[in-house]
Design an enzyme around this catalytic site. Structure first.
Site, PDB file in Angstrom:
ATOM      1  N   GLY A  15       0.819  -1.201   0.000  1.00 56.72           N
ATOM      2  CA  GLY A  15       0.000   0.000   0.000  1.00 56.72           C
ATOM      3  C   GLY A  15       0.856   1.256   0.000  1.00 56.72           C
ATOM      4  N   VAL A  27      17.009   8.485  -0.733  1.00 55.36           N
ATOM      5  CA  VAL A  27      17.830   7.350  -1.168  1.00 55.36           C
ATOM      6  C   VAL A  27      18.632   7.728  -2.405  1.00 55.36           C
ATOM      7  CG1 VAL A  27      17.770   5.006  -2.111  1.00 55.36           C
ATOM      8  CG2 VAL A  27      16.338   5.586  -0.146  1.00 55.36           C
ATOM      9  N   VAL A  28      17.958   8.338  -3.371  1.00 50.49           N
ATOM     10  CA  VAL A  28      18.640   8.694  -4.627  1.00 50.49           C
ATOM     11  C   VAL A  28      19.755   9.697  -4.363  1.00 50.49           C
ATOM     12  CG1 VAL A  28      18.360   9.829  -6.860  1.00 50.49           C
ATOM     13  CG2 VAL A  28      16.659   8.161  -6.080  1.00 50.49           C
ATOM     14  N   ARG A  29      19.466  10.746  -3.631  1.00 52.82           N
ATOM     15  CA  ARG A  29      20.460  11.802  -3.441  1.00 52.82           C
ATOM     16  C   ARG A  29      21.586  11.380  -2.501  1.00 52.82           C
ATOM     17  NH1 ARG A  29      17.434  17.647  -4.258  1.00 52.82           N
ATOM     18  NH2 ARG A  29      16.742  17.130  -6.381  1.00 52.82           N
ATOM     19  N   ARG A  76       0.999  -5.167  -5.834  1.00 52.98           N
ATOM     20  CA  ARG A  76       1.197  -6.417  -5.103  1.00 52.98           C
ATOM     21  C   ARG A  76       1.550  -7.504  -6.123  1.00 52.98           C
ATOM     22  NH1 ARG A  76      -0.340  -4.836  -0.123  1.00 52.98           N
ATOM     23  NH2 ARG A  76      -1.980  -3.260   0.001  1.00 52.98           N
ATOM     24  N   CYS A  77       2.338  -8.483  -5.691  1.00 49.55           N
ATOM     25  CA  CYS A  77       2.869  -9.456  -6.651  1.00 49.55           C
ATOM     26  C   CYS A  77       2.823 -10.864  -6.058  1.00 49.55           C
ATOM     27  CB  CYS A  77       4.298  -9.072  -7.037  1.00 49.55           C
ATOM     28  SG  CYS A  77       5.051 -10.166  -8.247  1.00 49.55           S
ATOM     29  N   ASP A 107       5.171  -4.969   6.250  1.00 47.71           N
ATOM     30  CA  ASP A 107       5.740  -6.252   6.659  1.00 47.71           C
ATOM     31  C   ASP A 107       5.821  -7.256   5.514  1.00 47.71           C
ATOM     32  OD1 ASP A 107       3.010  -6.588   6.504  1.00 47.71           O
ATOM     33  OD2 ASP A 107       2.738  -7.194   8.591  1.00 47.71           O
ATOM     34  N   GLY A 108       4.831  -7.261   4.609  1.00 47.52           N
ATOM     35  CA  GLY A 108       4.899  -8.156   3.464  1.00 47.52           C
ATOM     36  C   GLY A 108       6.069  -7.828   2.557  1.00 47.52           C
ATOM     37  N   THR A 129       3.979   2.625   5.799  1.00 43.46           N
ATOM     38  CA  THR A 129       2.594   2.166   5.917  1.00 43.46           C
ATOM     39  C   THR A 129       1.848   3.116   6.829  1.00 43.46           C
ATOM     40  OG1 THR A 129       1.133   0.459   6.815  1.00 43.46           O
ATOM     41  CG2 THR A 129       3.349   0.542   7.715  1.00 43.46           C
ATOM     42  N   ASP A 131      -0.567   2.329   8.580  1.00 39.36           N
ATOM     43  CA  ASP A 131      -1.190   1.555   9.653  1.00 39.36           C
ATOM     44  C   ASP A 131      -0.413   1.575  10.973  1.00 39.36           C
ATOM     45  OD1 ASP A 131      -3.005   0.842   7.675  1.00 39.36           O
ATOM     46  OD2 ASP A 131      -1.947  -1.017   7.204  1.00 39.36           O
ATOM     47  N   ASP A 133       1.735  -0.480  12.004  1.00 42.38           N
ATOM     48  CA  ASP A 133       1.620  -1.825  12.565  1.00 42.38           C
ATOM     49  C   ASP A 133       2.900  -2.645  12.477  1.00 42.38           C
ATOM     50  OD1 ASP A 133       1.584  -2.112   9.825  1.00 42.38           O
ATOM     51  OD2 ASP A 133      -0.126  -3.471   9.759  1.00 42.38           O
ATOM     52  N   ARG A 175      -6.098  -1.366   8.618  1.00 44.72           N
ATOM     53  CA  ARG A 175      -6.041  -2.817   8.426  1.00 44.72           C
ATOM     54  C   ARG A 175      -6.431  -3.506   9.729  1.00 44.72           C
ATOM     55  NH1 ARG A 175      -0.860  -6.026   5.917  1.00 44.72           N
ATOM     56  NH2 ARG A 175       0.033  -5.185   7.834  1.00 44.72           N
ATOM     57  N   HIS A 220     -25.229  15.056  20.206  1.00 44.38           N
ATOM     58  CA  HIS A 220     -24.606  14.238  19.153  1.00 44.38           C
ATOM     59  C   HIS A 220     -23.679  13.221  19.811  1.00 44.38           C
ATOM     60  CE1 HIS A 220     -21.343  17.153  19.853  1.00 44.38           C
ATOM     61  NE2 HIS A 220     -20.555  16.174  19.468  1.00 44.38           N
ATOM     62  N   ARG A 248     -25.680   7.831  11.222  1.00 40.41           N
ATOM     63  CA  ARG A 248     -25.049   7.767   9.901  1.00 40.41           C
ATOM     64  C   ARG A 248     -23.649   7.157  10.010  1.00 40.41           C
ATOM     65  NH1 ARG A 248     -27.113  11.681   6.207  1.00 40.41           N
ATOM     66  NH2 ARG A 248     -29.402  11.602   6.393  1.00 40.41           N
ATOM     67  N   HIS A 254      -9.805   5.585   1.207  1.00 40.95           N
ATOM     68  CA  HIS A 254      -8.458   5.821   0.701  1.00 40.95           C
ATOM     69  C   HIS A 254      -8.049   7.281   0.653  1.00 40.95           C
ATOM     70  CE1 HIS A 254      -8.768   1.592  -0.355  1.00 40.95           C
ATOM     71  NE2 HIS A 254      -7.465   1.598  -0.524  1.00 40.95           N
TER      72      HIS A 254
END
Length: 325
Positions: A15, A27-29, A76-77, A107-108, A129, A131, A133, A175, A220, A248, A254
């Protein structure tokens, strides 16, 4: 690309999380500053297996630090979850001269990085991520932006919920983890926070509390519901039927992944990206960059994946004292 230089690659996987572009830029620089060639791998491990590999320069990461998403894209693969796919990925890295690989993801993604390390490709993970997590770190790229995005949306929902004297159930992402819900519940002053780590599924308690508060004059009621619990629409229908109060459900979805990153996500992601390059320069492999107790550290990926993350007692304590968790 200059011959004779060491070459590193980087990819974003799983994600997307706002702040990934800041990490890519770093990272690049940092790699170029250290005299390395840097290659970007498009669409995560799927792009690696398809050899979607491009040369990167300082110019290719200009004006991206403020942008959400990831310029390298992500996917994802399933193929990379197999031993055959992992061996193919390692061979493609060698074919393109990639001696070290930075993997930005969850983690994946780190499990994939660990497999590549076993096959001889030096790998460093950066936690990306929303999350929060990943057990080895108290910060993950994108979390800060996600909670601020959700907090602002919940403030707006509260306005209309108050005007119509409604109960509002607002479902946030995360998640299987309740960090976004807990932080937003505290920040938004919700009446209830439902998170997978503590929720006992006692809807009657919530219904009784809504009725008591309405009888005492409260107009409320805001319930923050974590994605890991879900079923917000059904819950809203049941609460309305039991209380007679219009209820409601709003699922933020997303939108929490997008938008310009906060200052924290830009700065922390930049530091983590640079640290990942430094670890590769030191010859390290199968490490994940983390933030613990105010410091940027690193752990063995397998050790990190074996850790169990629990919500800090201070957060739960405040939630229970000020609201209900």
């Amino acid at each position: 690309m200059e011959e004779g230089k060491k070459t590193i690659g980087l990819l974003t996987s799983g994600g997307d999380a706002t702040g990934m572009n800041a990490a890519i830029r770093a990272v690049v620089r940092a790699g170029i500053a250290a005299g390395m060639n840097v290659k970007g791998i498009m669409r995560g491990y799927a792009g690696l297996l398809e050899e979607e590999i491009v040369d990167m320069s300082s110019r290719s990461v200009a004006d991206i630090i403020h942008r959400g998403g990831t310029i390298l894209y992500t996917a994802r693969c399933k193929e990379f979850m197999t031993e055959e796919g992992q061996r193919k990925g390692a061979e493609i890295c060698r074919k393109h001269g990639i001696e070290g690989l930075v993997v930005i993801g969850g983690d994946g993604s780190f499990r994939g990085a660990g497999k590549l390390a076993e096959l001889g490709i030096n790998t460093i993970g950066i936690p990306g991520t929303i999350d929060l997590d990943i057990a080895c770190t108290d910060y993950t790229i994108g979390f800060d932006t996600a909670i601020n995005t959700a907090m602002e949306a919940i403030d707006k929902i509260r306005d209309t919920s108050t005007s119509h004297e409604r109960v509002s159930i607002i479902e946030v992402m995360g998640r299987h983890a309740g960090y976004i819900a807990l932080w937003c519940g505290i920040a938004n002053g919700a009446e209830d926070i439902l998170i997978p780590e503590t929720y006992d599924h006692d809807e009657q308690r919530i219904i009784d509390q809504i009725i008591r508060q309405r009888q005492s004059g409260k107009k409320h009621h805001i319930i923050i519901n974590a994605e890991g619990i879900g079923h917000s629409v059904g819950m809203a229908a049941r609460i309305e039927a039991a209380t007679g109060i219009e209820t409601r459900a709003t699922i933020l979805g997303h939108m929490q992944r997008g938008g310009a990153p906060t200052c924290k996500d830009r700065v922390y992601a930049s530091i983590m990206g640079a640290k990942a390059v430094h670890l590769l320069l030191e010859g390290k492999t199968r490490r994940v960059v983390a933030h613990q107790a105010g410091e940027f550290v690193d752990y063995d990926i397998l050790e990190a994946l074996a850790m169990k993350k629990e919500i800090h007692s201070d957060f739960l304590g405040v939630g229970r004292e000020l609201i209900r968790v």
